[in-house]
Design an enzyme around this catalytic site. Sequence first.
Site, short mmCIF file in Angstrom:
data_model
loop_
_atom_site.label_atom_id
_atom_site.label_comp_id
_atom_site.label_asym_id
_atom_site.label_seq_id
_atom_site.Cartn_x
_atom_site.Cartn_y
_atom_site.Cartn_z
CG ASN A 8 -1.79 1.25 1.33
OD1 ASN A 8 -2.37 1.67 0.33
ND2 ASN A 8 -1.92 1.83 2.52
CG HIS A 61 -0.76 5.73 4.87
ND1 HIS A 61 -2.14 5.68 4.92
CD2 HIS A 61 -0.37 6.55 5.88
CE1 HIS A 61 -2.55 6.44 5.93
NE2 HIS A 61 -1.50 6.98 6.52
CB SER A 92 4.85 5.11 4.54
OG SER A 92 5.19 6.15 5.45
CG ASP A 131 -2.97 2.92 6.96
OD1 ASP A 131 -2.83 2.36 5.86
OD2 ASP A 131 -3.84 3.79 7.17
N1 NHR Z 1 -6.78 -3.17 4.95
C1 NHR Z 1 -6.01 -3.75 5.88
N2 NHR Z 1 -6.46 -4.88 6.43
N3 NHR Z 1 -4.82 -3.27 6.28
C2 NHR Z 1 -4.37 -2.12 5.74
O1 NHR Z 1 -3.18 -1.66 6.14
C3 NHR Z 1 -5.13 -1.44 4.76
C4 NHR Z 1 -6.37 -2.01 4.39
C5 NHR Z 1 -7.18 -1.37 3.44
C6 NHR Z 1 -6.80 -0.17 2.90
C7 NHR Z 1 -5.26 1.77 2.77
C8 NHR Z 1 -5.43 2.78 3.92
C9 NHR Z 1 -4.63 4.07 3.68
O2 NHR Z 1 -3.56 4.05 3.02
C10 NHR Z 1 -5.60 0.42 3.29
C11 NHR Z 1 -4.76 -0.21 4.21
C12 NHR Z 1 -9.20 3.16 3.95
C13 NHR Z 1 -9.44 3.49 5.27
C14 NHR Z 1 -10.86 3.70 5.76
O3 NHR Z 1 -11.07 4.05 6.90
C15 NHR Z 1 -8.37 3.60 6.13
C16 NHR Z 1 -7.08 3.38 5.67
C17 NHR Z 1 -6.83 3.03 4.34
C18 NHR Z 1 -7.90 2.93 3.49
N4 NHR Z 1 -11.88 3.44 4.92
C19 NHR Z 1 -13.31 3.53 5.22
C20 NHR Z 1 -13.85 2.11 5.57
O4 NHR Z 1 -14.73 2.06 6.42
C21 NHR Z 1 -14.16 3.97 4.06
C22 NHR Z 1 -13.80 5.33 3.54
C23 NHR Z 1 -14.45 5.57 2.18
O5 NHR Z 1 -14.97 4.63 1.54
O6 NHR Z 1 -14.40 6.73 1.74
O7 NHR Z 1 -13.43 1.12 4.93
O8 NHR Z 1 -5.00 5.12 4.22
C1 GAR Z 2 -2.94 9.15 -2.50
O1 GAR Z 2 -2.43 10.28 -1.84
C2 GAR Z 2 -2.82 7.92 -1.62
O2 GAR Z 2 -1.64 7.89 -0.87
C3 GAR Z 2 -4.00 8.11 -0.72
O3 GAR Z 2 -5.03 8.65 -1.52
C4 GAR Z 2 -4.46 9.29 -2.64
C5 GAR Z 2 -4.94 8.58 -3.89
O4 GAR Z 2 -4.55 9.29 -5.02
N1 GAR Z 2 -4.42 6.87 -0.16
C6 GAR Z 2 -5.24 6.81 0.87
O5 GAR Z 2 -5.59 7.79 1.47
C7 GAR Z 2 -5.70 5.42 1.20
N2 GAR Z 2 -6.64 5.51 2.26
P1 GAR Z 2 -4.55 8.60 -6.43
O6 GAR Z 2 -5.90 7.91 -6.60
O7 GAR Z 2 -4.37 9.73 -7.39
O8 GAR Z 2 -3.41 7.62 -6.46
#
Ligand code: NHR
Ligand code: GAR
Length: 222
Positions: A111, A113, A140, A149
Amino acid sequence: MPGTPMSVVVLISGRGSNLQALIDAGAAREAPFAVRAVISNRPDAAGLERARRAGIPTEVVNHRTLRAPGAFDAALRAAIDRHDPGLVALAGFMRILGADFVSHYRGRILNIHPSLLPRFRGLDTHRRALQAGVSEHGASVHFVTAELDGGPVVIQARVPVLPGDDPDTLAARVLEQEHRIYPLAVAWFAAGRLRLGEDGVHLDGRVLTRPLSLRPDTRAPV
Ligand code: NHR
Ligand code: GAR
Protein backbone atom coordinates in the site's frame (compact mmCIF):
# COMPACT_ATOMS: atom_id res chain seq x y z
CA MET A 1 18.24 -11.54 -20.81
CA PRO A 2 15.41 -10.22 -18.64
CA GLY A 3 12.65 -12.69 -17.77
CA THR A 4 8.88 -12.33 -17.93
CA PRO A 5 7.72 -9.29 -15.97
CA MET A 6 5.79 -9.95 -12.77
CA SER A 7 2.03 -9.39 -13.10
CA VAL A 8 0.68 -6.71 -10.80
CA VAL A 9 -3.00 -6.14 -10.01
CA VAL A 10 -3.74 -2.61 -8.78
CA LEU A 11 -6.71 -1.80 -6.55
CA ILE A 12 -8.08 1.74 -6.71
CA SER A 13 -11.03 3.79 -5.50
CA GLY A 14 -10.55 7.14 -7.24
CA ARG A 15 -8.31 9.38 -9.29
CA GLY A 16 -5.59 6.84 -9.93
CA SER A 17 -2.50 9.02 -10.16
CA ASN A 18 -0.46 6.39 -8.31
CA LEU A 19 -1.93 3.80 -10.66
CA GLN A 20 -0.70 5.93 -13.56
CA ALA A 21 2.80 6.05 -12.07
CA LEU A 22 2.77 2.25 -11.83
CA ILE A 23 1.39 1.80 -15.34
CA ASP A 24 4.09 4.10 -16.74
CA ALA A 25 6.92 2.45 -14.81
CA GLY A 26 5.69 -1.01 -15.79
CA ALA A 27 5.52 -0.05 -19.46
CA ALA A 28 9.19 0.96 -19.56
CA ARG A 29 11.62 -1.21 -21.47
CA GLU A 30 12.84 -4.12 -19.35
CA ALA A 31 10.67 -3.16 -16.37
CA PRO A 32 10.48 -6.14 -13.98
CA PHE A 33 6.69 -5.80 -13.65
CA ALA A 34 3.61 -4.89 -15.64
CA VAL A 35 0.18 -3.78 -14.47
CA ARG A 36 -2.10 -6.53 -15.84
CA ALA A 37 -5.45 -5.58 -14.26
CA VAL A 38 -7.06 -2.71 -12.37
CA ILE A 39 -9.91 -3.30 -9.95
CA SER A 40 -12.02 -0.54 -8.40
CA ASN A 41 -14.62 -0.72 -5.67
CA ARG A 42 -16.23 2.37 -7.21
CA PRO A 43 -17.72 2.25 -10.72
CA ASP A 44 -17.01 5.97 -11.22
CA ALA A 45 -13.31 5.90 -10.28
CA ALA A 46 -11.38 8.10 -12.73
CA GLY A 47 -8.48 5.65 -12.56
CA LEU A 48 -10.52 3.10 -14.54
CA GLU A 49 -10.26 5.39 -17.55
CA ARG A 50 -6.47 5.56 -17.14
CA ALA A 51 -6.35 1.77 -17.27
CA ARG A 52 -8.58 1.59 -20.35
CA ARG A 53 -6.41 4.15 -22.10
CA ALA A 54 -3.40 1.93 -21.43
CA GLY A 55 -5.26 -1.16 -22.70
CA ILE A 56 -5.34 -2.79 -19.28
CA PRO A 57 -8.37 -4.88 -18.27
CA THR A 58 -10.56 -3.32 -15.60
CA GLU A 59 -13.10 -4.67 -13.22
CA VAL A 60 -15.47 -3.16 -10.66
CA VAL A 61 -16.17 -4.98 -7.41
CA ASN A 62 -18.77 -2.71 -5.91
CA HIS A 63 -18.91 -2.65 -2.12
CA ARG A 64 -22.39 -1.12 -2.27
CA THR A 65 -23.89 -4.15 -3.95
CA LEU A 66 -21.86 -6.72 -1.96
CA ARG A 67 -23.20 -6.05 1.50
CA ALA A 68 -23.36 -9.54 3.05
CA PRO A 69 -20.55 -10.16 5.56
CA GLY A 70 -17.43 -11.22 3.69
CA ALA A 71 -19.05 -10.87 0.26
CA PHE A 72 -16.96 -7.92 -0.87
CA ASP A 73 -13.66 -9.46 0.21
CA ALA A 74 -14.58 -12.79 -1.43
CA ALA A 75 -15.54 -11.19 -4.73
CA LEU A 76 -12.43 -9.03 -4.69
CA ARG A 77 -10.23 -12.03 -4.01
CA ALA A 78 -11.82 -13.99 -6.85
CA ALA A 79 -11.37 -11.07 -9.24
CA ILE A 80 -7.71 -10.66 -8.28
CA ASP A 81 -6.84 -14.35 -8.40
CA ARG A 82 -8.21 -14.71 -11.94
CA HIS A 83 -5.13 -12.73 -12.96
CA ASP A 84 -2.77 -14.83 -10.82
CA PRO A 85 -0.64 -11.80 -9.92
CA GLY A 86 2.73 -11.87 -8.22
CA LEU A 87 1.79 -8.68 -6.38
CA VAL A 88 -1.33 -6.76 -5.38
CA ALA A 89 -0.82 -2.98 -5.08
CA LEU A 90 -3.31 -0.75 -3.26
CA ALA A 91 -3.24 2.70 -4.83
CA GLY A 92 -5.72 5.07 -3.21
CA PHE A 93 -7.88 2.10 -2.29
CA MET A 94 -10.35 3.18 0.38
CA ARG A 95 -11.96 0.01 1.78
CA ILE A 96 -10.60 -1.74 4.83
CA LEU A 97 -9.77 -5.37 4.03
CA GLY A 98 -10.54 -8.28 6.34
CA ALA A 99 -7.89 -10.34 8.12
CA ASP A 100 -8.56 -13.44 5.99
CA PHE A 101 -8.18 -11.47 2.78
CA VAL A 102 -4.94 -9.91 3.94
CA SER A 103 -3.45 -13.19 5.16
CA HIS A 104 -4.20 -14.83 1.79
CA TYR A 105 -1.90 -12.23 0.20
CA ARG A 106 0.63 -12.01 3.01
CA GLY A 107 3.93 -10.75 1.66
CA ARG A 108 2.43 -10.02 -1.78
CA ILE A 109 0.36 -6.91 -1.05
CA LEU A 110 1.65 -3.35 -0.76
CA ASN A 111 0.00 0.00 0.00
CA ILE A 112 1.04 3.61 -0.49
CA HIS A 113 -0.03 5.72 2.47
CA PRO A 114 0.12 9.52 2.58
CA SER A 115 2.03 10.01 5.84
CA LEU A 116 5.30 9.13 7.52
CA LEU A 117 4.08 6.00 9.28
CA PRO A 118 3.66 5.21 12.12
CA ARG A 119 2.40 8.79 12.36
CA PHE A 120 -1.11 9.49 11.01
CA ARG A 121 -2.54 6.10 10.19
CA GLY A 122 -6.01 6.15 8.60
CA LEU A 123 -7.69 8.95 6.71
CA ASP A 124 -7.34 12.72 6.40
CA THR A 125 -3.60 12.58 7.03
CA HIS A 126 -2.65 15.99 5.62
CA ARG A 127 -5.14 17.89 7.71
CA ARG A 128 -4.08 15.98 10.81
CA ALA A 129 -0.39 16.61 10.10
CA LEU A 130 -1.04 20.35 9.81
CA GLN A 131 -3.10 20.31 12.98
CA ALA A 132 -0.30 18.52 14.81
CA GLY A 133 2.14 21.20 13.70
CA VAL A 134 4.76 18.82 12.29
CA SER A 135 7.60 20.36 10.27
CA GLU A 136 8.00 17.28 8.10
CA HIS A 137 5.45 15.05 6.39
CA GLY A 138 5.53 12.51 3.59
CA ALA A 139 4.47 9.13 2.28
CA SER A 140 5.17 5.49 3.08
CA VAL A 141 5.05 2.23 1.15
CA HIS A 142 4.25 -0.68 3.43
CA PHE A 143 3.29 -4.33 3.30
CA VAL A 144 -0.40 -4.67 4.14
CA THR A 145 -1.28 -6.65 7.25
CA ALA A 146 -4.49 -6.95 9.25
CA GLU A 147 -3.43 -3.96 11.32
CA LEU A 148 -4.66 -0.91 9.40
CA ASP A 149 -1.68 1.02 8.03
CA GLY A 150 0.38 -0.90 10.58
CA GLY A 151 2.29 -3.32 8.32
CA PRO A 152 6.08 -3.17 7.93
CA VAL A 153 7.26 -0.04 6.12
CA VAL A 154 9.58 -0.42 3.12
CA ILE A 155 10.37 3.10 2.02
CA GLN A 156 9.36 6.66 2.86
CA ALA A 157 9.82 10.05 1.24
CA ARG A 158 9.87 13.22 3.30
CA VAL A 159 8.70 16.69 2.39
CA PRO A 160 8.83 19.91 4.39
CA VAL A 161 5.65 21.49 5.70
CA LEU A 162 5.81 25.10 4.50
CA PRO A 163 4.30 28.27 5.94
CA GLY A 164 0.86 28.83 4.48
CA ASP A 165 0.30 25.16 3.60
CA ASP A 166 -3.26 23.92 3.57
CA PRO A 167 -4.20 20.24 3.22
CA ASP A 168 -4.31 20.58 -0.58
CA THR A 169 -0.90 22.18 -1.06
CA LEU A 170 0.63 19.70 1.34
CA ALA A 171 -1.11 16.75 -0.36
CA ALA A 172 0.23 17.84 -3.75
CA ARG A 173 3.80 17.99 -2.42
CA VAL A 174 3.43 14.54 -0.88
CA LEU A 175 1.77 13.06 -3.98
CA GLU A 176 4.79 13.89 -6.15
CA GLN A 177 6.88 11.79 -3.81
CA GLU A 178 4.33 8.95 -3.79
CA HIS A 179 4.79 8.74 -7.54
CA ARG A 180 8.53 8.19 -7.04
CA ILE A 181 8.63 5.71 -4.19
CA TYR A 182 5.75 3.43 -5.16
CA PRO A 183 7.09 2.36 -8.57
CA LEU A 184 10.52 1.94 -6.99
CA ALA A 185 9.25 -0.41 -4.28
CA VAL A 186 7.13 -2.39 -6.76
CA ALA A 187 10.11 -2.78 -9.09
CA TRP A 188 12.27 -4.04 -6.21
CA PHE A 189 9.60 -6.53 -5.24
CA ALA A 190 9.18 -7.75 -8.80
CA ALA A 191 12.94 -8.11 -9.24
CA GLY A 192 13.05 -10.35 -6.16
CA ARG A 193 15.04 -7.80 -4.16
CA LEU A 194 12.28 -6.99 -1.66
CA ARG A 195 10.36 -9.45 0.46
CA LEU A 196 8.51 -9.76 3.74
CA GLY A 197 10.15 -12.25 6.08
CA GLU A 198 9.05 -13.47 9.50
CA ASP A 199 11.51 -10.99 10.96
CA GLY A 200 10.54 -7.99 8.85
CA VAL A 201 11.29 -6.42 5.50
CA HIS A 202 14.26 -7.77 3.54
CA LEU A 203 15.97 -5.78 0.81
CA ASP A 204 18.82 -7.40 -1.09
CA GLY A 205 19.06 -10.13 1.52
CA ARG A 206 19.29 -7.82 4.53
CA VAL A 207 16.63 -7.07 7.13
CA LEU A 208 15.77 -3.38 7.23
CA THR A 209 16.24 -1.98 10.71
CA ARG A 210 14.33 1.13 9.65
CA PRO A 211 12.46 2.15 6.51
CA LEU A 212 14.48 3.37 3.57
CA SER A 213 14.18 7.09 3.09
CA LEU A 214 14.20 8.83 -0.28
CA ARG A 215 15.17 12.47 -0.15
CA PRO A 216 12.93 14.69 -2.27
CA ASP A 217 15.73 15.82 -4.56
CA THR A 218 17.75 12.65 -5.03
CA ARG A 219 17.43 9.59 -7.19
CA ALA A 220 18.89 7.00 -4.87
CA PRO A 221 17.47 5.98 -1.48
CA VAL A 222 19.79 6.80 1.37
N1 NHR B 1 -6.78 -3.17 4.95
C1 NHR B 1 -6.01 -3.75 5.88
N2 NHR B 1 -6.46 -4.88 6.43
N3 NHR B 1 -4.82 -3.27 6.28
C2 NHR B 1 -4.37 -2.12 5.74
O1 NHR B 1 -3.18 -1.66 6.14
C3 NHR B 1 -5.13 -1.44 4.76
C4 NHR B 1 -6.37 -2.01 4.39
C5 NHR B 1 -7.18 -1.37 3.44
C6 NHR B 1 -6.80 -0.17 2.90
C7 NHR B 1 -5.26 1.77 2.77
C8 NHR B 1 -5.43 2.78 3.92
C9 NHR B 1 -4.63 4.07 3.68
O2 NHR B 1 -3.56 4.05 3.02
C10 NHR B 1 -5.60 0.42 3.29
C11 NHR B 1 -4.76 -0.21 4.21
C12 NHR B 1 -9.20 3.16 3.95
C13 NHR B 1 -9.44 3.49 5.27
C14 NHR B 1 -10.86 3.70 5.76
O3 NHR B 1 -11.07 4.05 6.90
C15 NHR B 1 -8.37 3.60 6.13
C16 NHR B 1 -7.08 3.38 5.67
C17 NHR B 1 -6.83 3.03 4.34
C18 NHR B 1 -7.90 2.93 3.49
N4 NHR B 1 -11.88 3.44 4.92
C19 NHR B 1 -13.31 3.53 5.22
C20 NHR B 1 -13.85 2.11 5.57
O4 NHR B 1 -14.73 2.06 6.42
C21 NHR B 1 -14.16 3.97 4.06
C22 NHR B 1 -13.80 5.33 3.54
C23 NHR B 1 -14.45 5.57 2.18
O5 NHR B 1 -14.97 4.63 1.54
O6 NHR B 1 -14.40 6.73 1.74
O7 NHR B 1 -13.43 1.12 4.93
O8 NHR B 1 -5.00 5.12 4.22
C1 GAR C 1 -2.94 9.15 -2.50
O1 GAR C 1 -2.43 10.28 -1.84
C2 GAR C 1 -2.82 7.92 -1.62
O2 GAR C 1 -1.64 7.89 -0.87
C3 GAR C 1 -4.00 8.11 -0.72
O3 GAR C 1 -5.03 8.65 -1.52
C4 GAR C 1 -4.46 9.29 -2.64
C5 GAR C 1 -4.94 8.58 -3.89
O4 GAR C 1 -4.55 9.29 -5.02
N1 GAR C 1 -4.42 6.87 -0.16
C6 GAR C 1 -5.24 6.81 0.87
O5 GAR C 1 -5.59 7.79 1.47
C7 GAR C 1 -5.70 5.42 1.20
N2 GAR C 1 -6.64 5.51 2.26
P1 GAR C 1 -4.55 8.60 -6.43
O6 GAR C 1 -5.90 7.91 -6.60
O7 GAR C 1 -4.37 9.73 -7.39
O8 GAR C 1 -3.41 7.62 -6.46
